[in-house]
Design a protein around this motif. Structure first.
Motif, PDB file in Angstrom:
ATOM      1  N   TRP A  59     -17.668   0.526  -2.828  1.00  0.00           N
ATOM      2  CA  TRP A  59     -17.260   0.839  -1.440  1.00  0.00           C
ATOM      3  C   TRP A  59     -17.872  -0.053  -0.402  1.00  0.00           C
ATOM      4  CZ3 TRP A  59     -13.120   3.689  -0.401  1.00  0.00           C
ATOM      5  CH2 TRP A  59     -12.692   4.791  -1.412  1.00  0.00           C
ATOM      6  N   TRP A 118       0.806  -1.229   0.009  1.00  0.00           N
ATOM      7  CA  TRP A 118      -0.073   0.029   0.020  1.00  0.00           C
ATOM      8  C   TRP A 118       0.760   1.447  -0.066  1.00  0.00           C
ATOM      9  CZ3 TRP A 118      -5.291  -0.854  -0.371  1.00  0.00           C
ATOM     10  CH2 TRP A 118      -5.801  -1.737   0.120  1.00  0.00           C
ATOM     11  N   LEU A 121      -8.911  -1.988  -4.233  1.00  0.00           N
ATOM     12  CA  LEU A 121      -7.950  -0.848  -4.855  1.00  0.00           C
ATOM     13  C   LEU A 121      -7.357   0.085  -3.860  1.00  0.00           C
ATOM     14  CD1 LEU A 121      -9.873  -0.455  -8.138  1.00  0.00           C
ATOM     15  CD2 LEU A 121      -7.980  -1.715  -7.803  1.00  0.00           C
ATOM     16  N   CYS A 122      -7.995   0.395  -2.739  1.00  0.00           N
ATOM     17  CA  CYS A 122      -7.796   1.384  -1.947  1.00  0.00           C
ATOM     18  C   CYS A 122      -8.462   1.102  -0.655  1.00  0.00           C
ATOM     19  CB  CYS A 122      -8.091   2.785  -2.251  1.00  0.00           C
ATOM     20  SG  CYS A 122      -9.940   2.943  -2.688  1.00  0.00           S
ATOM     21  N   LEU A 144      -9.829   3.586   3.157  1.00  0.00           N
ATOM     22  CA  LEU A 144     -10.000   4.854   3.587  1.00  0.00           C
ATOM     23  C   LEU A 144     -10.529   5.128   4.888  1.00  0.00           C
ATOM     24  CD1 LEU A 144     -10.032   8.114   2.648  1.00  0.00           C
ATOM     25  CD2 LEU A 144     -12.301   7.703   1.507  1.00  0.00           C
ATOM     26  N   SER A 189       0.488   5.596   0.726  1.00  0.00           N
ATOM     27  CA  SER A 189      -0.719   6.666   0.777  1.00  0.00           C
ATOM     28  C   SER A 189      -0.421   7.965   0.188  1.00  0.00           C
ATOM     29  CB  SER A 189      -0.666   6.827   2.406  1.00  0.00           C
ATOM     30  OG  SER A 189      -1.108   5.631   3.009  1.00  0.00           O
ATOM     31  N   ILE A 235      -5.513   8.398   1.709  1.00  0.00           N
ATOM     32  CA  ILE A 235      -6.018   7.490   1.217  1.00  0.00           C
ATOM     33  C   ILE A 235      -4.910   6.421   0.813  1.00  0.00           C
ATOM     34  CG2 ILE A 235      -6.207   8.130  -1.302  1.00  0.00           C
ATOM     35  CD1 ILE A 235      -8.657   6.366  -1.316  1.00  0.00           C
ATOM     36  N   ALA A 236      -5.000   5.230   1.200  1.00  0.00           N
ATOM     37  CA  ALA A 236      -4.193   4.211   1.060  1.00  0.00           C
ATOM     38  C   ALA A 236      -4.634   3.380  -0.068  1.00  0.00           C
ATOM     39  CB  ALA A 236      -3.944   3.169   1.974  1.00  0.00           C
ATOM     40  N   ILE A 237      -3.597   3.220  -1.276  1.00  0.00           N
ATOM     41  CA  ILE A 237      -3.940   2.816  -2.474  1.00  0.00           C
ATOM     42  C   ILE A 237      -2.998   1.588  -2.610  1.00  0.00           C
ATOM     43  CG2 ILE A 237      -3.933   3.077  -4.961  1.00  0.00           C
ATOM     44  CD1 ILE A 237      -4.869   5.739  -4.357  1.00  0.00           C
ATOM     45  N   ASN A 238      -3.515   0.300  -3.089  1.00  0.00           N
ATOM     46  CA  ASN A 238      -2.942  -0.756  -3.454  1.00  0.00           C
ATOM     47  C   ASN A 238      -1.816  -0.612  -4.358  1.00  0.00           C
ATOM     48  OD1 ASN A 238      -1.774  -3.355  -4.293  1.00  0.00           O
ATOM     49  ND2 ASN A 238      -3.762  -4.324  -4.141  1.00  0.00           N
ATOM     50  N   ARG A 286     -13.216   0.160   2.218  1.00  0.00           N
ATOM     51  CA  ARG A 286     -12.382  -0.365   1.075  1.00  0.00           C
ATOM     52  C   ARG A 286     -13.265  -0.053  -0.068  1.00  0.00           C
ATOM     53  NH1 ARG A 286      -7.849  -2.121   3.901  1.00  0.00           N
ATOM     54  NH2 ARG A 286      -8.500  -2.854   5.764  1.00  0.00           N
ATOM     55  N   VAL A 332      -6.146  12.739  -5.171  1.00  0.00           N
ATOM     56  CA  VAL A 332      -6.358  11.710  -5.797  1.00  0.00           C
ATOM     57  C   VAL A 332      -7.584  11.473  -6.664  1.00  0.00           C
ATOM     58  CG1 VAL A 332      -7.121   9.052  -5.593  1.00  0.00           C
ATOM     59  CG2 VAL A 332      -5.315  10.157  -4.029  1.00  0.00           C
TER      60      VAL A 332
END
Length: 90
Positions: A20, A4, A40-41, A43, A6, A50-53, A30, A12
């Motif tokens: 979601w 991940w 994918l992410c 929050l 961020s 936001i954390a993104i894969n 997620r 973004v």
């Protein structure tokens, strides 16, 4: 194991819609691809980032990581990322 990264939430932009769902109701949700279901992410409610894969990004070649979570379960062939957050704050 997913990796991940961020980003500030304000910067973004997704190129399509996400599906979601809450993994922790009222706390963390997620974002998944509505077609294949890939995660994918993530929050957190009220978060500014936001954390993104990492594998969900088209091009991550110019990203510079500053921290690595879950070091103890990281894949052995990927170099560890030094935690620079504390050094930058001091």
């Amino acid at each position: 194991m997913m990796s991940w990264v961020s980003f500030p939430l304000a910067g973004v932009v997704f190129s399509g819609e996400l599906a979601w769902f809450y993994t922790f109701p009222g706390e963390t949700k997620r974002g998944r691809c509505p077609v294949c279901g890939a995660q994918l992410c993530a929050l957190d409610d009220g978060a500014t980032s936001i954390a993104i894969n990492l594998s969900a990004l088209d091009d991550a070649s110019d990203l510079v990581p500053v921290n690595q979570s879950f070091r103890e379960s990281a894949v052995p062939w990927l170099a560890q990322v030094p935690d620079t957050r504390c050094a930058a704050a001091g």
